[in-house]
Design an enzyme around this catalytic site. Structure first.
Site, mmCIF file in Angstrom:
data_model
loop_
_atom_site.group_PDB
_atom_site.id
_atom_site.type_symbol
_atom_site.label_atom_id
_atom_site.label_comp_id
_atom_site.label_asym_id
_atom_site.label_seq_id
_atom_site.Cartn_x
_atom_site.Cartn_y
_atom_site.Cartn_z
ATOM 1 N N VAL A 94 9.957 4.017 -0.841
ATOM 2 C CA VAL A 94 10.622 2.715 -0.853
ATOM 3 C C VAL A 94 9.605 1.584 -0.976
ATOM 4 C CG1 VAL A 94 12.203 1.176 0.382
ATOM 5 C CG2 VAL A 94 12.529 3.645 0.510
ATOM 6 N N CYS A 95 8.504 1.696 -0.245
ATOM 7 C CA CYS A 95 7.461 0.664 -0.305
ATOM 8 C C CYS A 95 6.891 0.532 -1.713
ATOM 9 C CB CYS A 95 6.327 0.999 0.666
ATOM 10 S SG CYS A 95 6.839 1.145 2.390
ATOM 11 N N SER A 96 6.779 1.655 -2.401
ATOM 12 C CA SER A 96 6.170 1.661 -3.728
ATOM 13 C C SER A 96 7.088 1.092 -4.795
ATOM 14 C CB SER A 96 5.746 3.089 -4.098
ATOM 15 O OG SER A 96 4.749 3.555 -3.201
#
Length: 202
Positions: A94-96
């Protein structure tokens, strides 16, 4: 039709596009390096207790950016609205996707006279490698590595496993917190909602 209405309409359209298209990797930059993305599995949605609230002065901090610069929150006082984007960890799914998504809509932040500050508890070498894979980000990426998670903890966003929550904190030009979203760590926050909150600062 006034300019503010047009900007808001365009913002909503772009946010809708962002929300619908990117999760299916149509615009996701993580596809370019998906072999290096660590799958965390589903995590406890929220695992912390806030120490700040809307209406209070945002706690100041100074953190080192990937660029090598030292970034202090107070530097933006009376100059820019600030969005603090806390994300749990580099090289996770998700962060990426979340930060490259913000990269696509830089103009929306500019229209709201807002700077984004990305914050994780990862160290600088890790963040350097990770963000290089994303391409050039327009906003500073800050390391809250040592003392470990100090800023995340100051805001009440440090989880029991040592990573930060996935959270957005909107701070106005006077340094006052105007909006907080401690989001389900497994999901990306809505850009449309964020832009609606920034509209309120006009």
């Amino acid at each position: 039709m006034n300019r503010h209405f047009l900007i808001s309409a365009v913002a909503i359209f772009i946010c809708a596009l962002f929300t619908l298209a990117i999760p299916h990797s149509a615009l996701s930059l993580s596809e370019a390096y998906k072999e290096n993305i660590y799958n965390t599995g589903r995590l406890k949605p929220i695992d912390s207790r806030l120490k700040v609230h809307v209406g209070q002065k945002a706690p100041d901090f100074t953190l080192k950016a990937v660029s090598g610069a030292l970034i202090s929150l107070h530097l933006y006082r009376d100059k820019k609205n600030v969005v603090l984007s806390f994300v749990p960890a580099a090289w996770t799914p998700v962060c990426s996707d979340q930060w490259p998504g913000y990269n696509i809509v830089k103009d929306l932040f500019d229209e709201h006279d807002t700077i984004l500050l990305g914050i994780t508890v990862d160290n600088i070498p890790t963040l350097f490698s990770w963000t290089n894979q994303m391409g050039k980000l327009w906003f500073p990426v800050l390391s809250d590595f040592y003392p470990h998670g100090q800023v995340a903890d100051q805001y009440g966003l440090l989880r029991s496993d040592g990573v930060s929550e996935r959270a957005l904190v909107v701070i106005d030009k006077k340094g006052i917190i105007r909006y907080i979203d401690v989001h389900d760590i497994n999901e990306r926050p809505s850009l449309e909602v964020l832009m609606q909150e920034l509209d309120k600062l006009r």
